[in-house]
Write an enzyme that holds these catalytic residues in place. Structure first.
Site, PDB file in Angstrom:
ATOM      1  N   HIS A 119     -10.394  -6.557   8.663  1.00 24.93           N
ATOM      2  CA  HIS A 119     -11.032  -6.017   7.463  1.00 24.93           C
ATOM      3  C   HIS A 119     -12.269  -5.190   7.785  1.00 24.93           C
ATOM      4  CE1 HIS A 119      -9.064  -9.846   6.370  1.00 24.93           C
ATOM      5  NE2 HIS A 119      -8.751  -9.231   5.225  1.00 24.93           N
ATOM      6  N   GLU A 173       0.824  -1.218   0.000  1.00 25.39           N
ATOM      7  CA  GLU A 173       0.000   0.000   0.000  1.00 25.39           C
ATOM      8  C   GLU A 173       0.852   1.259   0.000  1.00 25.39           C
ATOM      9  OE1 GLU A 173      -0.657  -2.703   1.700  1.00 25.39           O
ATOM     10  OE2 GLU A 173      -2.678  -3.229   1.075  1.00 25.39           O
TER      11      GLU A 173
END
Lengths: 331, 431, 85
Positions: A135, A66
């Site tokens: 998540h 990321e």
């Protein structure tokens, strides 16, 4: 404005895809990159079929880093492109926190306005789908703390479809938080779709007795709660914040001045939450409009559980929102 | 702890001068006690306290003029629940109510129990919603507090129906219109009396100042009435022969202190007639008529040297004539002596003005906002009266009604005057 | 046994009670009370009650009109006090 409008039914996911497709068609500088956005069609299926239409130059799969691909997006934006970076979930965006906070948000200010970073970062937020703690968190409130960023939370199909274009046109880095539970939400859009404003709150349901402040994935729950309350003759107003930064102070204060009671719904944890920011705003600037203590409906302060019954118990629900609203009216 | 504030003693009062404290710090007070006297610019009024407690600090010095709503003193909770004043060195903790006693938030689902080693990651879940409030402080929402201050109402006296029993705006507005506390007054306008000095000589406020201030207060209120209220006026002549004969016969059997004057008979009839016509007895507030449940009869009394006040006789429709006369005599004496009470000044539901035996023939009334009607009686005099085809001289009175068209119509008003007439033909019903 | 002066004092005291702000020192004995002091029927009733409580003399309603001035009132009381003139 077109002379003819029609409505059609589609999902929130499809509305996002239409926004992407329109943006890619409208401006050659626009491209999408992220993990599995190409061949796989995106972890949540948002970018399905776009690879075939726009090719691998503009729909780019990236390595699992990321920080690297968000940084690449910043560089591309500085270089004149209009990148859209997809981060799978807000949890994983923490790996790109340095890029977003220390670079994207700061460069325009540190360069005395010489460099703009017209970057859009899309990411999924929120719980409710048994994806477990890594998540499922709602950390958009953290980003809303940072000057230099714009933080959006589309809660309707119209905003899912329409927010991307003004986000790309904005010279600042814009983060768009898509709540995971909304992707399958069905609704109708006019054709051609209406343009929407980048920021500014919207009253999704007018009411006179209590204001339910919500955004993103909490919006449908607040609307459900309002229907429940209506059966008890409590007329709730539902205010969709749409953007957490800049926060539409005036809309919040105006609504509270009408209803004199406020319930803030925020799927993040209560402590240090964005809901706290909204309540503080009301306390600072509308105390003498309040006819009852403000209420917050937030997630229970645990990492979001995997087991369904525990996950359900941890999250705000329409029932909890309605109960909080009833307390504010003394019923 | 709560504040004892400068009350609104009528719709025309925006500020008052504290003349005298009747209590000192540490004194125990009970609801209804007279604790101070105030010069409203119309009169000296003795003001009551609306809660039980112990006087804390006196915040306003004698002689100071302050706007309505200004805290005059702090009132501490009564001894027993909190540290009693002078109860020794160690003050008890007023917040003795254990937090645990607060009901758990009904909304929170059971907090998932984390296993012990992870507990540190789990800060306390939602705090209890009902945090006990210190001492006996009444819960009043900030909005209700603001609205009450504007209306000149003590919110601590209003029953609360809101969250946790708190007093809400709706509660205050309901109290204002049903008369459980003083009704809506003019919004507080601190600049309303710019001519008044900040501090006046307390014991003897300058008479000229008082008179001009009163004139201004009356003028402001009557201007508001003429500006806002669509008046209609009715009059009816009433044959007083039967009423006066009955009264003379009654009085002849009684010692002077028991006797009633004709004005008392007129008030008694007016109060009973008003009780039967609710649309003429009450207030117009928040854009709607608010009929009152009781008849608090405002009696317009002229002050010597000019000016007038209209304090109330409470539940006047239920008082026999003798008691009404006693109330009227008491009120007149206290108006003359300047010892009226706040609660009498602030809550009439309808006003009667009787010009008396030396007055003019009839009154064209101006309504006291926020009331919706005013009944006027001219002097009782012998006048020509036609009855049974003959004209003769009879004692008559001309009764007039000024009423608010937003609350009633001429037909309603006519019925009230007809009832008034009927009662005065049957004065024994007023006994 | 009240002397006329004592009666006069009692009349002025009763007047002072119903008209506390009147300047009785300047009130002439022959001035009309109703005109000078602006007394209405309630005040007259109060005066009669005050006199009754001070002197025990009951002025019936039909005689209220005879109490026009201080001098009239003193004379009336003197005529009606126990034991007569």
């Amino acid at each position: 404005m077109s002379g003819t409008t029609a409505t059609r039914t589609l999902t929130y996911r499809e509305a996002l895809r239409e926004g992407l497709r329109d943006a890619l068609r409208a401006d050659e500088r626009v491209f999408l990159m992220g993990e599995d956005v190409g061949a796989y069609g995106g972890s949540f299926g948002v970018s399905r079929d776009l690879l075939g239409e726009f090719g691998p130059e503009r729909i780019r799969d990236t390595p699992l880093s990321e920080s690297a691909f968000t940084g690449a997006g910043i560089g591309a934006a500085l270089g004149g492109m209009r990148p859209i970076v997809e981060v799978m979930t807000v949890n994983f965006s923490l790996l790109a926190l340095d890029q977003i906070v220390n670079n994207a948000a700061a460069i325009a200010h540190m360069s005395g306005g010489q460099f703009a970073v017209p970057l859009v970062v899309r990411m999924t937020t929120g719980a409710g789908r048994q994806l477990a703690a890594q998540h499922s968190h709602s950390l958009e409130g953290w980003y809303a703390h940072v000057p230099g960023l714009k933080v959006l939370a589309p809660g309707t199909l119209e905003d899912a479809r329409g927010m991307l274009a003004p986000a790309l046109a904005d010279p600042n880095p814009v983060l768009i938080f898509e709540h995971g539970s909304l992707y399958g939400l069905e609704g109708s859009l006019t054709d051609p779709p209406a343009e929407v404003a980048l920021t500014g709150a919207a009253i999704r349901r007018p009411g006179s007795d209590v204001t339910l402040v919500a955004y993103g994935g909490s919006l449908p729950k607040a609307l459900d709660a309002a229907e429940t309350l209506a059966a008890d003759r409590i007329d709730a107003e539902v205010l969709d914040l749409r953007a957490l930064r800049p926060l539409d102070d005036a809309a919040v204060l105006a609504s509270v001045a009408r209803t004199h009671r406020v319930v803030v719904v925020d799927e993040a944890w209560r402590t240090g939450s964005f809901a706290a920011e909204v309540v503080a705003l009301v306390a600072e600037r509308a105390l003498y409009e309040l006819d009852a203590p403000p209420e917050r409906v937030c997630s229970v302060e645990v990492p979001i559980p995997y087991a369904k019954h525990l996950e359900d118990a941890a999250l705000p629900s329409a029932e909890r929102i309605a109960a909080a609203a009833r307390r504010t009216v003394g019923r | 702890m709560s504040d004892f504030t400068m009350p609104s003693l009528g719709a025309d009062m925006t500020a008052g001068t504290l003349l005298e404290w009747y209590v000192r710090p540490g004194d125990a007070v009970r609801r209804g006690d007279i604790v101070a006297s105030v010069d409203t610019s119309k009169a000296e009024i003795e003001i009551e306290i609306f809660e039980d407690g112990v006087v804390g600090e006196l915040l306003v010095e004698v002689g100071t003029r302050v706007p309505v709503g200004t805290p005059l003193a702090t009132i501490l909770p009564v001894a027993g629940s909190a540290a009693a004043a002078g109860n020794g060195a160690a003050p008890a903790t007023p917040t003795a109510t254990p937090v645990a006693a607060a009901p758990p938030p009904a909304s929170s689902p059971p907090t998932p129990r984390t296993v012990a080693p992870l507990a540190a990651a789990s800060p306390p879940a939602a705090p209890p919603l009902a945090v006990p409030v210190e001492g006996h402080r009444t819960r009043v929402s900030p909005l209700a507090r603001r609205v009450a201050a504007q209306m000149g109402i003590d919110p601590e006296t209003v029953p609360g129906t809101g969250s946790g029993g708190a007093v809400t705006r709706e509660d205050v507005e309901r109290a204002a219109t049903t008369g459980t506390t003083p009704p809506a007054a003019e919004p507080l306008v601190p600049a309303a009396a710019p001519a008044a000095p900040a501090v006046q000589s307390a014991a003897e406020p300058a008479v000229a100042d008082r008179r001009s201030a009163m004139r201004k207060a009356i003028g402001d209120l009557m201007a508001r009435s003429k500006r806002e209220i669509p008046h209609y006026h009715l009059e009816t002549a009433i044959d007083m022969t039967a009423a006066l004969a009955w009264l003379a016969e009654r009085n002849a059997t009684l010692a002077p202190p028991e006797r009633a004057i004709p004005a008392a008979l007129l008030l008694a009839a007016a109060a009973r007639a008003a009780a039967k016509h609710a649309q003429l007895n009450g207030f117009f507030a928040d854009g709607a008529p608010q009929p009152a449940e009781h008849v608090h009869l405002g009696v317009a009394l002229a002050l010597r040297g000019g000016g007038l006040v209209a304090p109330a006789i409470h539940d006047a429709d239920r008082l026999p004539l003798g008691e009404l006369m006693a109330a009227l005599r008491d009120l007149t004496a206290r108006v003359r002596a300047g010892t009226m009470r706040g609660s009498e000044m602030a809550d009439p539901t309808i006003t009667v003005t009787s010009l008396g035996d030396r007055g003019a023939d009839k009154v064209f009334g101006v309504i006291y906002p926020p009331q919706v009607a005013l009944i006027g009686f001219g002097a009782i005099r012998e006048r020509p009266w036609a009855a049974g085809g003959m004209v003769g001289a009879r004692p008559t009175a001309i009764a007039t009604l000024a009423a608010d068209h937003r609350a009633s119509d001429g037909h309603d008003g006519s019925l009230l005057l007809a009832e008034l007439d009927r009662l005065l033909q049957h004065p024994e019903e007023l006994a | 046994m009240s002397t006329t002066d004592e009666l006069r004092t009692q009349v002025l005291e009763a007047l002072g009670a119903i008209a506390p702000d009147a300047d009785l020192a300047t009130l002439s004995d022959d001035a009309s009370l109703r005109d000078e002091l602006d007394l209405d029927s309630m005040d007259m009733q109060g005066l009669v009650v005050g006199l009754y409580e001070a002197t025990g003399i009951d002025v019936p309603e039909r005689d209220y009109g005879k109490l026009d001035t201080v001098a009239d009132t003193v004379a009336y009381l003197a005529a009606h006090r126990p034991g007569g003139q």
